[in-house]
Design a protein around this motif. Structure first.
Motif, PDB file in Angstrom:
ATOM      1  N   VAL A 322      13.671  -4.693   2.484  1.00 51.86           N
ATOM      2  CA  VAL A 322      12.334  -4.399   1.960  1.00 51.86           C
ATOM      3  C   VAL A 322      11.399  -4.080   3.117  1.00 51.86           C
ATOM      4  CG1 VAL A 322      10.395  -5.304   0.621  1.00 51.86           C
ATOM      5  CG2 VAL A 322      12.737  -5.888  -0.033  1.00 51.86           C
ATOM      6  N   GLY A 323      11.636  -4.717   4.260  1.00 51.58           N
ATOM      7  CA  GLY A 323      10.806  -4.451   5.439  1.00 51.58           C
ATOM      8  C   GLY A 323       9.465  -5.138   5.349  1.00 51.58           C
ATOM      9  N   ALA A 324       9.463  -6.464   5.487  1.00 51.18           N
ATOM     10  CA  ALA A 324       8.215  -7.238   5.448  1.00 51.18           C
ATOM     11  C   ALA A 324       7.849  -7.651   6.870  1.00 51.18           C
ATOM     12  CB  ALA A 324       8.393  -8.466   4.564  1.00 51.18           C
ATOM     13  N   PHE A 325       6.679  -7.236   7.327  1.00 51.79           N
ATOM     14  CA  PHE A 325       6.224  -7.491   8.681  1.00 51.79           C
ATOM     15  C   PHE A 325       4.877  -8.202   8.652  1.00 51.79           C
ATOM     16  CE2 PHE A 325       8.636  -3.578   8.521  1.00 51.79           C
ATOM     17  CZ  PHE A 325       9.520  -3.673   9.598  1.00 51.79           C
ATOM     18  N   SER A 326       4.672  -9.110   9.563  1.00 50.12           N
ATOM     19  CA  SER A 326       3.343  -9.703   9.728  1.00 50.12           C
ATOM     20  C   SER A 326       3.109  -9.998  11.195  1.00 50.12           C
ATOM     21  CB  SER A 326       3.190 -10.972   8.886  1.00 50.12           C
ATOM     22  OG  SER A 326       4.179 -11.919   9.195  1.00 50.12           O
ATOM     23  N   THR A 327       1.850  -9.951  11.607  1.00 48.10           N
ATOM     24  CA  THR A 327       1.490 -10.222  12.987  1.00 48.10           C
ATOM     25  C   THR A 327       0.038 -10.664  13.039  1.00 48.10           C
ATOM     26  OG1 THR A 327       1.596  -9.362  15.250  1.00 48.10           O
ATOM     27  CG2 THR A 327       0.725  -7.873  13.573  1.00 48.10           C
ATOM     28  N   LYS A 328      -0.358 -11.160  14.200  1.00 47.50           N
ATOM     29  CA  LYS A 328      -1.754 -11.554  14.427  1.00 47.50           C
ATOM     30  C   LYS A 328      -2.237 -10.897  15.711  1.00 47.50           C
ATOM     31  CE  LYS A 328      -4.827 -15.548  14.864  1.00 47.50           C
ATOM     32  NZ  LYS A 328      -5.380 -15.185  16.192  1.00 47.50           N
ATOM     33  N   ILE A 329      -3.342 -10.206  15.620  1.00 43.83           N
ATOM     34  CA  ILE A 329      -3.913  -9.510  16.765  1.00 43.83           C
ATOM     35  C   ILE A 329      -5.385  -9.882  16.851  1.00 43.83           C
ATOM     36  CG2 ILE A 329      -4.311  -7.277  17.863  1.00 43.83           C
ATOM     37  CD1 ILE A 329      -2.072  -6.245  15.870  1.00 43.83           C
ATOM     38  N   GLY A 330      -5.785 -10.462  17.965  1.00 42.78           N
ATOM     39  CA  GLY A 330      -7.166 -10.928  18.069  1.00 42.78           C
ATOM     40  C   GLY A 330      -7.457 -11.960  17.008  1.00 42.78           C
ATOM     41  N   ASP A 331      -8.492 -11.720  16.236  1.00 43.27           N
ATOM     42  CA  ASP A 331      -8.889 -12.661  15.187  1.00 43.27           C
ATOM     43  C   ASP A 331      -8.381 -12.265  13.805  1.00 43.27           C
ATOM     44  OD1 ASP A 331     -10.279 -14.327  16.920  1.00 43.27           O
ATOM     45  OD2 ASP A 331     -12.098 -13.118  16.790  1.00 43.27           O
ATOM     46  N   VAL A 391      -4.817  -7.011   5.549  1.00 42.50           N
ATOM     47  CA  VAL A 391      -5.442  -7.470   6.781  1.00 42.50           C
ATOM     48  C   VAL A 391      -6.470  -8.528   6.432  1.00 42.50           C
ATOM     49  CG1 VAL A 391      -7.164  -5.586   6.764  1.00 42.50           C
ATOM     50  CG2 VAL A 391      -6.651  -6.786   8.899  1.00 42.50           C
ATOM     51  N   GLY A 392      -6.573  -9.562   7.249  1.00 42.67           N
ATOM     52  CA  GLY A 392      -7.535 -10.625   6.982  1.00 42.67           C
ATOM     53  C   GLY A 392      -7.252 -11.849   7.827  1.00 42.67           C
ATOM     54  N   GLY A 393      -7.351 -13.027   7.194  1.00 37.04           N
ATOM     55  CA  GLY A 393      -7.114 -14.287   7.880  1.00 37.04           C
ATOM     56  C   GLY A 393      -5.674 -14.748   7.743  1.00 37.04           C
ATOM     57  N   PRO A 394      -5.425 -16.039   7.999  1.00 34.73           N
ATOM     58  CA  PRO A 394      -4.048 -16.568   7.968  1.00 34.73           C
ATOM     59  C   PRO A 394      -3.347 -16.415   6.619  1.00 34.73           C
ATOM     60  CG  PRO A 394      -5.525 -18.117   9.058  1.00 34.73           C
ATOM     61  CD  PRO A 394      -6.399 -17.051   8.467  1.00 34.73           C
ATOM     62  N   SER A 395      -4.099 -16.282   5.537  1.00 35.09           N
ATOM     63  CA  SER A 395      -3.481 -16.133   4.211  1.00 35.09           C
ATOM     64  C   SER A 395      -2.651 -14.861   4.098  1.00 35.09           C
ATOM     65  CB  SER A 395      -4.554 -16.142   3.118  1.00 35.09           C
ATOM     66  OG  SER A 395      -5.458 -15.062   3.285  1.00 35.09           O
ATOM     67  N   VAL A 396      -2.843 -13.912   5.011  1.00 37.60           N
ATOM     68  CA  VAL A 396      -2.101 -12.646   4.980  1.00 37.60           C
ATOM     69  C   VAL A 396      -0.590 -12.895   4.982  1.00 37.60           C
ATOM     70  CG1 VAL A 396      -1.489 -10.656   6.436  1.00 37.60           C
ATOM     71  CG2 VAL A 396      -3.880 -11.133   5.897  1.00 37.60           C
ATOM     72  N   GLY A 397      -0.137 -13.891   5.736  1.00 35.90           N
ATOM     73  CA  GLY A 397       1.299 -14.167   5.819  1.00 35.90           C
ATOM     74  C   GLY A 397       1.916 -14.412   4.459  1.00 35.90           C
ATOM     75  N   GLU A 398       1.246 -15.224   3.628  1.00 37.56           N
ATOM     76  CA  GLU A 398       1.803 -15.519   2.309  1.00 37.56           C
ATOM     77  C   GLU A 398       1.541 -14.396   1.309  1.00 37.56           C
ATOM     78  OE1 GLU A 398       4.050 -17.720   1.759  1.00 37.56           O
ATOM     79  OE2 GLU A 398       3.833 -18.255   3.858  1.00 37.56           O
ATOM     80  N   TYR A 399       0.482 -13.619   1.503  1.00 40.74           N
ATOM     81  CA  TYR A 399       0.306 -12.406   0.698  1.00 40.74           C
ATOM     82  C   TYR A 399       1.533 -11.511   0.852  1.00 40.74           C
ATOM     83  CZ  TYR A 399      -4.624 -12.430  -0.858  1.00 40.74           C
ATOM     84  OH  TYR A 399      -5.807 -12.678  -1.504  1.00 40.74           O
ATOM     85  N   VAL A 400       1.953 -11.310   2.102  1.00 39.82           N
ATOM     86  CA  VAL A 400       3.083 -10.421   2.367  1.00 39.82           C
ATOM     87  C   VAL A 400       4.354 -10.964   1.735  1.00 39.82           C
ATOM     88  CG1 VAL A 400       4.574  -9.508   4.192  1.00 39.82           C
ATOM     89  CG2 VAL A 400       2.101  -9.422   4.447  1.00 39.82           C
ATOM     90  N   ASN A 401       4.569 -12.281   1.811  1.00 45.40           N
ATOM     91  CA  ASN A 401       5.765 -12.870   1.222  1.00 45.40           C
ATOM     92  C   ASN A 401       5.786 -12.706  -0.294  1.00 45.40           C
ATOM     93  OD1 ASN A 401       6.707 -13.629   3.714  1.00 45.40           O
ATOM     94  ND2 ASN A 401       5.943 -15.716   3.588  1.00 45.40           N
ATOM     95  N   LEU A 402       4.631 -12.898  -0.929  1.00 42.00           N
ATOM     96  CA  LEU A 402       4.550 -12.714  -2.380  1.00 42.00           C
ATOM     97  C   LEU A 402       4.798 -11.255  -2.744  1.00 42.00           C
ATOM     98  CD1 LEU A 402       3.908 -13.485  -5.290  1.00 42.00           C
ATOM     99  CD2 LEU A 402       1.469 -13.379  -4.710  1.00 42.00           C
ATOM    100  N   LEU A 403       4.180 -10.340  -2.001  1.00 39.01           N
ATOM    101  CA  LEU A 403       4.357  -8.915  -2.296  1.00 39.01           C
ATOM    102  C   LEU A 403       5.797  -8.475  -2.040  1.00 39.01           C
ATOM    103  CD1 LEU A 403       0.969  -7.800  -0.813  1.00 39.01           C
ATOM    104  CD2 LEU A 403       1.717  -7.260  -3.138  1.00 39.01           C
ATOM    105  N   CYS A 404       6.443  -9.066  -1.044  1.00 40.63           N
ATOM    106  CA  CYS A 404       7.859  -8.760  -0.784  1.00 40.63           C
ATOM    107  C   CYS A 404       8.713  -9.145  -1.990  1.00 40.63           C
ATOM    108  CB  CYS A 404       8.315  -9.503   0.459  1.00 40.63           C
ATOM    109  SG  CYS A 404       9.995  -9.101   0.978  1.00 40.63           S
ATOM    110  N   THR A 405       8.429 -10.308  -2.570  1.00 38.50           N
ATOM    111  CA  THR A 405       9.169 -10.748  -3.761  1.00 38.50           C
ATOM    112  C   THR A 405       8.936  -9.796  -4.932  1.00 38.50           C
ATOM    113  OG1 THR A 405       8.998 -13.039  -3.040  1.00 38.50           O
ATOM    114  CG2 THR A 405       9.520 -12.665  -5.354  1.00 38.50           C
ATOM    115  N   LEU A 406       7.685  -9.398  -5.122  1.00 37.52           N
ATOM    116  CA  LEU A 406       7.363  -8.477  -6.224  1.00 37.52           C
ATOM    117  C   LEU A 406       8.111  -7.154  -6.065  1.00 37.52           C
ATOM    118  CD1 LEU A 406       3.511  -9.112  -6.421  1.00 37.52           C
ATOM    119  CD2 LEU A 406       5.186  -9.730  -8.165  1.00 37.52           C
ATOM    120  N   ILE A 407       8.153  -6.632  -4.842  1.00 38.17           N
ATOM    121  CA  ILE A 407       8.854  -5.368  -4.602  1.00 38.17           C
ATOM    122  C   ILE A 407      10.358  -5.548  -4.794  1.00 38.17           C
ATOM    123  CG2 ILE A 407       9.446  -3.652  -2.839  1.00 38.17           C
ATOM    124  CD1 ILE A 407       6.592  -4.104  -1.711  1.00 38.17           C
TER     125      ILE A 407
END
Length: 448
Positions: A322-331, A391-407
């Motif tokens: 599926v290709g799920a990526f997450s990272t943190k850059i600056g804030d 893009v946003g705060g730390p919640s982005v990580g779990e947004y991506v995981n949920l969206l990966c499951t949906l896809i």
């Protein structure tokens, strides 16, 4: 006569490590051996943070204690040859180990930069080797001018961490933007703004043509004619599957250079399995061969392979990434999953886009609340979600995981619009304007 094991795993990174633990849990009566070259195995995902965020490289080691507790043996050695007919592994130190099942977890290696000067002292690739990385980290901490060749995830994450040491960091990227292989332009410009806030200099649409110095690197020449002083050069332009052993065994190799595997993670030889970065994947949306070298994908391989070692095809999932990526850059945190808008356009996929913005707490006056921006890519014909960026705060990580499951489960817009969720003022956006619903409704409006 050498030792005998039911399962021999070649490679001690995350995929080999998890394969061993899972195999022993599922088949406790079976004997398991890991053969690896390194005495100490680095946690790969945290390597970019060894310069500032992690104070000592010894704090970033994959522990052996869980292996020992499960009765899994570890042999620190290098595999020199494997005889599949006799099922015997021979090592550099003269060990002979026989096996019933063999698992290749040989990982990937850095792509080489084909320019003059890469042999100079203080020019580094991102090798996942303890002693190499220890020297690498020490050189960076002593340097003033750091040039990073490549603006993908690893290059950008290293730039973020090294800049926090007060160093002068320059990224040289051949594409128009950093991270452009995983995010659309409207998201990468936000990431680049964060890098610039940290003092990172970006040289995009630019190639390195030469690395210069006597014994030690002194400067880097660019395709623009510019020269940049460099005490350390870091080359991070991608990775290639390590398939030398697989090729020697005559196993089938895919068009992008990874080991071909089936839904059970078996290779073209049924007693040999392969997991992780050494294997070939196909894109979940397009079905085309793709190169996705992520620990999360590797560990998924490991779980599937372990189930199937002695009960063929008891758990099967095609090697689709599926290709799920997450990272943190600056804030800011960034996440991407599935197919990007630009890629969908290039692939000729008819799609619509849904947008949403909301703070990740409610009401937004709560401390540490951060705005989340979400972009959904939806196939017009099927109304399936095929991609998303956040893009946003730390919640982005779990947004991506949920969206990966949906896809992965081919959810349609209506599934997302009617999905039941939990909300809480400190933990989520408001249920009245929950980001996923709003983006789904925005896309639905475009369709209907």
């Amino acid at each position: 006569m050498g030792r005998r094991y039911d399962v021999v795993i070649v490679g001690g990174g995350p995929s080999g490590y998890v394969t061993a633990l899972m195999a022993k849990k599922l088949y406790p009566e079976k004997s398991v051996l890991i053969i690896r070259r390194e005495e100490k195995v680095l946690i790969p995902c945290a390597i970019p943070y060894l310069f500032h965020s992690i104070k000592s490289i010894d704090q970033n080691i994959l522990p052996d204690e869980p292996l020992r507790k499960q009765g899994i043996d570890v042999l620190v050695d290098e595999v020199m040859s494997i005889n599949l007919s006799n099922r015997i592994v021979k090592t550099a130190k003269g060990e002979e180990v026989s096996f019933d099942r063999l698992v290749l977890a040989t990982g990937a290696r850095p792509t080489e930069l084909k320019v003059e000067g890469t042999h100079l002292k203080n020019v580094f690739y991102v090798y996942k080797e303890y002693n190499y990385m220890k020297n690498f980290v020490e050189a960076v901490r002593e340097a003033e001018n750091i040039v990073i060749v490549g603006g993908g995830f690893v290059g950008v994450e290293m730039a973020d961490d090294i800049a926090r040491l007060g160093k002068k960091v320059t990224i040289v990227e051949m594409l128009p933007h950093c991270l452009l292989r995983n995010f659309d332009e409207d998201f990468v410009v936000l990431a680049e703004e964060e890098l610039k806030k940290l003092g990172v200099v970006l040289k995009t649409n630019t190639l390195v043509t030469k690395i210069e110095g006597n014994e030690r690197v002194r400067k880097v020449k660019l395709s623009t004619g510019e020269e940049i002083p460099a005490d350390v050069v870091i080359i991070s332009i991608g990775t290639r599957s390590n398939v030398d052993l697989a090729q020697a065994l005559g196993l089938r190799i895919g068009p992008l250079g990874g080991i071909e595997i089936d839904a059970c993670r078996r290779t073209s030889n049924p007693i040999v399995f392969a997991v992780g970065d050494c294997t070939e994947k196909r894109d979940f949306v397009t079905g085309k061969p793709c190169r996705v070298h992520l620990a999360s994908v590797a560990i998924n391989d490991a779980r599937i392979a372990a189930y199937n070692l002695f009960k063929p095809c008891c758990l099967c999932r095609p090697p689709l990434a599926v290709g799920a990526f997450s990272t943190k850059i600056g804030d800011l945190a960034f996440g991407s999953v599935g197919i990007m808008e630009g890629r969908a356009r290039d692939e000729g996929i008819d799609y619509v886009v849904g947008y949403a913005e909301a703070v990740d707490k409610h009401p937004g006056v709560l401390p540490t609340a951060k705005k989340v921006r979400l972009k959904l890519i939806v196939a017009r014909a099927t109304e399936e979600i095929i991609g998303a960026q956040v893009v946003g705060g730390p919640s982005v990580g779990e947004y991506v995981n949920l969206l990966c499951t949906l896809i992965q489960y081919r959810a349609k817009l209506i599934d997302l619009i009617t999905m039941q969720i939990a909300t809480h003022p400190w933990l989520t956006p408001s249920p009245v304007a929950y980001t996923l619903y709003v983006a789904a409704l925005d896309a639905y409006k475009e369709l209907h």
